[in-house]
Design an enzyme around this catalytic site. Structure first.
Site, PDB file in Angstrom:
ATOM      1  N   LYS A 132       5.612  -1.363   3.524  1.00 47.28           N
ATOM      2  CA  LYS A 132       4.372  -0.429   3.722  1.00 47.28           C
ATOM      3  C   LYS A 132       4.317  -0.356   5.142  1.00 47.28           C
ATOM      4  O   LYS A 132       3.944   0.897   5.464  1.00 47.28           O
ATOM      5  CB  LYS A 132       3.148  -1.163   3.139  1.00 47.28           C
ATOM      6  CG  LYS A 132       3.067  -1.283   1.490  1.00 47.28           C
ATOM      7  CD  LYS A 132       2.016  -2.091   0.802  1.00 47.28           C
ATOM      8  CE  LYS A 132       1.918  -1.861  -0.701  1.00 47.28           C
ATOM      9  NZ  LYS A 132       1.055  -2.881  -1.293  1.00 47.28           N
ATOM     10  N   GLN A 176      -3.127  -7.331  -0.437  1.00 46.11           N
ATOM     11  CA  GLN A 176      -1.853  -7.469  -1.139  1.00 46.11           C
ATOM     12  C   GLN A 176      -2.396  -8.501  -2.391  1.00 46.11           C
ATOM     13  O   GLN A 176      -2.718  -9.557  -2.047  1.00 46.11           O
ATOM     14  CB  GLN A 176      -0.824  -7.801  -0.572  1.00 46.11           C
ATOM     15  CG  GLN A 176       0.619  -7.811  -1.469  1.00 46.11           C
ATOM     16  CD  GLN A 176       0.975  -6.571  -1.590  1.00 46.11           C
ATOM     17  OE1 GLN A 176       0.635  -5.388  -1.081  1.00 46.11           O
ATOM     18  NE2 GLN A 176       1.496  -6.197  -2.902  1.00 46.11           N
ATOM     19  N   ASP A 199      -6.433   1.337  -1.820  1.00 46.30           N
ATOM     20  CA  ASP A 199      -6.016   1.050  -3.098  1.00 46.30           C
ATOM     21  C   ASP A 199      -6.569   1.598  -4.130  1.00 46.30           C
ATOM     22  O   ASP A 199      -6.175   1.662  -5.345  1.00 46.30           O
ATOM     23  CB  ASP A 199      -6.067  -0.653  -3.074  1.00 46.30           C
ATOM     24  CG  ASP A 199      -4.466  -1.176  -2.909  1.00 46.30           C
ATOM     25  OD1 ASP A 199      -3.578  -0.631  -3.099  1.00 46.30           O
ATOM     26  OD2 ASP A 199      -4.867  -2.431  -2.500  1.00 46.30           O
TER      27      ASP A 199
HETATM   28  N1  GUN Z   1       0.178  -5.827  -5.816  1.00 47.24           N
HETATM   29  C1  GUN Z   1       1.136  -4.900  -6.659  1.00 47.24           C
HETATM   30  N2  GUN Z   1       0.948  -3.661  -6.594  1.00 47.24           N
HETATM   31  C2  GUN Z   1      -0.101  -3.526  -5.700  1.00 47.24           C
HETATM   32  C3  GUN Z   1      -0.797  -2.617  -5.277  1.00 47.24           C
HETATM   33  O1  GUN Z   1      -0.530  -1.428  -5.419  1.00 47.24           O
HETATM   34  N3  GUN Z   1      -1.702  -2.820  -4.182  1.00 47.24           N
HETATM   35  C4  GUN Z   1      -1.969  -4.077  -3.845  1.00 47.24           C
HETATM   36  N4  GUN Z   1      -3.033  -4.410  -2.974  1.00 47.24           N
HETATM   37  N5  GUN Z   1      -1.475  -5.255  -4.119  1.00 47.24           N
HETATM   38  C5  GUN Z   1      -0.449  -4.813  -5.152  1.00 47.24           C
END
Ligand code: GUN
Length: 379
Positions: A132, A176, A199
């Site tokens: 990211k 996350q 998100d």
């Molecule tokens: N863990 C797995 N996929 C995601 C996501 O799209 N966002 C976040 N914050 N954590 C994740």
């Protein structure tokens, strides 16, 4: 998550039997010139025919089988799905975002900022966060990372969220997942202010997504990426039968809500569903997000269906230098002979998730600064 417990033991075996034709097809179709690409498909078929006939002594006949919006390719009497190239689409989206960001910086001096909070030492989460950050760098988004130890307290996480909520240089906040088990995920996701919830996991955003006539500020990135792929490949959703496999808060549930907002008739298949293949085999569109390698077999798929595979599952592979390779929830080898279009793994939905995160962060920076917004909440 375990889906369809009883069927699972029978079907989790690796179903690939590695046909050179199928691999060659994938290789060629990943080089799309544009999408939707009915025209380039014809061009592709020339090189395809050349490539295959040079390996085959028998005459190869290639024709095109058109369903309303997607074109499968027929070789001899076998039909192969068009490959939906998420890697390529994601790259195009990143380029579009980079152009907008540089214009924004020139015109109003604002650079979008994304804050990421990672708790603990999970390798997969660390990789996602690194990717990211890299993606932010490529498009010109400022990224801010907080990495907390596994034994940090919920309060520490909440303090960081509170600071980012108040920081005007931060337009998006992402925690996350999964969090360590001693933390209350709900409390933490609730603490992100909805204007920075890139998100789309805040209950207010999810609630608005579920309600007719209401608009979420953000849509969760992976389901948004799935829908974006359908849009960019000009695959109609309205009036279609769609089946989502999996009902997670992150993918399955919001994917089903998004499909419904696009006027599909939606069914959700989950771990307690009886005869899942009876339901999937009626679907025009399947989105699978369960994390079970090769679970969706060719026999589960209606001829001409469009398949979006969110699963990214490692399976043992002694021939691979890493000792494993990645496969989806959908048995590509079988399903690509039945469907009209399919996302590969890797290179399908995966790259789209991060592209949508960048898109949401840009959207947030625009909204916070009262810049013109797109009519739709999709890219
Ligand atoms: N863990 C797995 N996929 C995601 C996501 O799209 N966002 C976040 N914050 N954590 C994740």
């Amino acid at each position: 998550m375990v889906l369809i417990d009883t069927a699972a033991s029978m079907i989790f075996a690796d179903c690939s039997s590695s046909s050179s034709t199928a691999r060659l097809l994938l290789f060629n179709t990943t080089k799309l010139q544009k999408y939707p690409d009915n025209i380039s498909l014809f061009r592709r078929s020339n090189s395809l025919q050349f490539g295959i006939s040079s390996r085959s002594s028998s005459r190869t006949i290639i024709t095109h089988c058109s369903s309303p919006s997607t074109s499968a390719i027929q070789i001899n009497n076998e039909t192969f799905a068009k490959v939906i190239d998420g890697k390529r689409v994601a790259k195009d989206i990143r380029e579009e975002i980079a152009v907008e960001i540089s214009r924004m910086q020139e015109e109003i001096g604002i650079v979008p900022g994304l804050a990421v909070i990672l708790v603990g030492d999970r390798k997969d989460s660390a990789t996602y966060v690194r990717n990211k950050k890299k993606a932010c760098d490529t498009v010109g988004i400022n990224s801010y990372e907080v990495h907390l130890a596994e034994d940090s307290t919920e309060e520490e996480v909440l303090n960081h969220i509170s600071k980012f909520n108040d920081d005007p240089s931060v337009h998006g906040i992402l925690v996350q997942l999964p969090l360590p088990s001693h933390m209350n995920e709900q409390n933490i996701l609730n603490a992100v202010c909805i204007e920075k919830d890139v998100d789309g996991f805040h209950p207010l955003n999810i609630g608005r997504l579920a309600m007719r006539g209401r608009e979420p500020l953000f849509v969760p990135c992976t389901p948004k990426g799935c829908i974006e792929l359908l849009h960019r490949y000009d695959i109609p959703i309205k009036g279609k039968r769609a089946v989502v496999i999996g009902r997670s808060n992150i993918v399955g549930m919001p994917a089903a809500l998004l499909l419904q907002r696009e006027d599909a008739t939606v069914s959700i298949v989950h771990s307690r569903t009886k005869n899942p293949e009876e339901i999937t085999s009626q679907a025009d569109i399947i989105i699978s997000a369960v994390g079970q390698p090769n679970m969706v077999r060719g026999s589960w798929v209606k001829p001409g269906a469009v398949l979006i595979d969110v699963g990214i599952n490692p399976v043992e592979d002694p021939e691979s230098p890493r000792g494993y390779r990645l496969v989806g929830d959908i048995c590509y080898e079988e399903a690509s002979k039945v469907a009209s279009a399919i996302t590969p793994v890797p290179g399908g939905v995966g790259p789209m998730t991060i592209a949508m995160l960048l898109s949401n962060t840009l959207l947030s920076a625009k909204r916070i600064n009262n810049l013109r917004m797109p009519a739709e909440n999709i890219v």
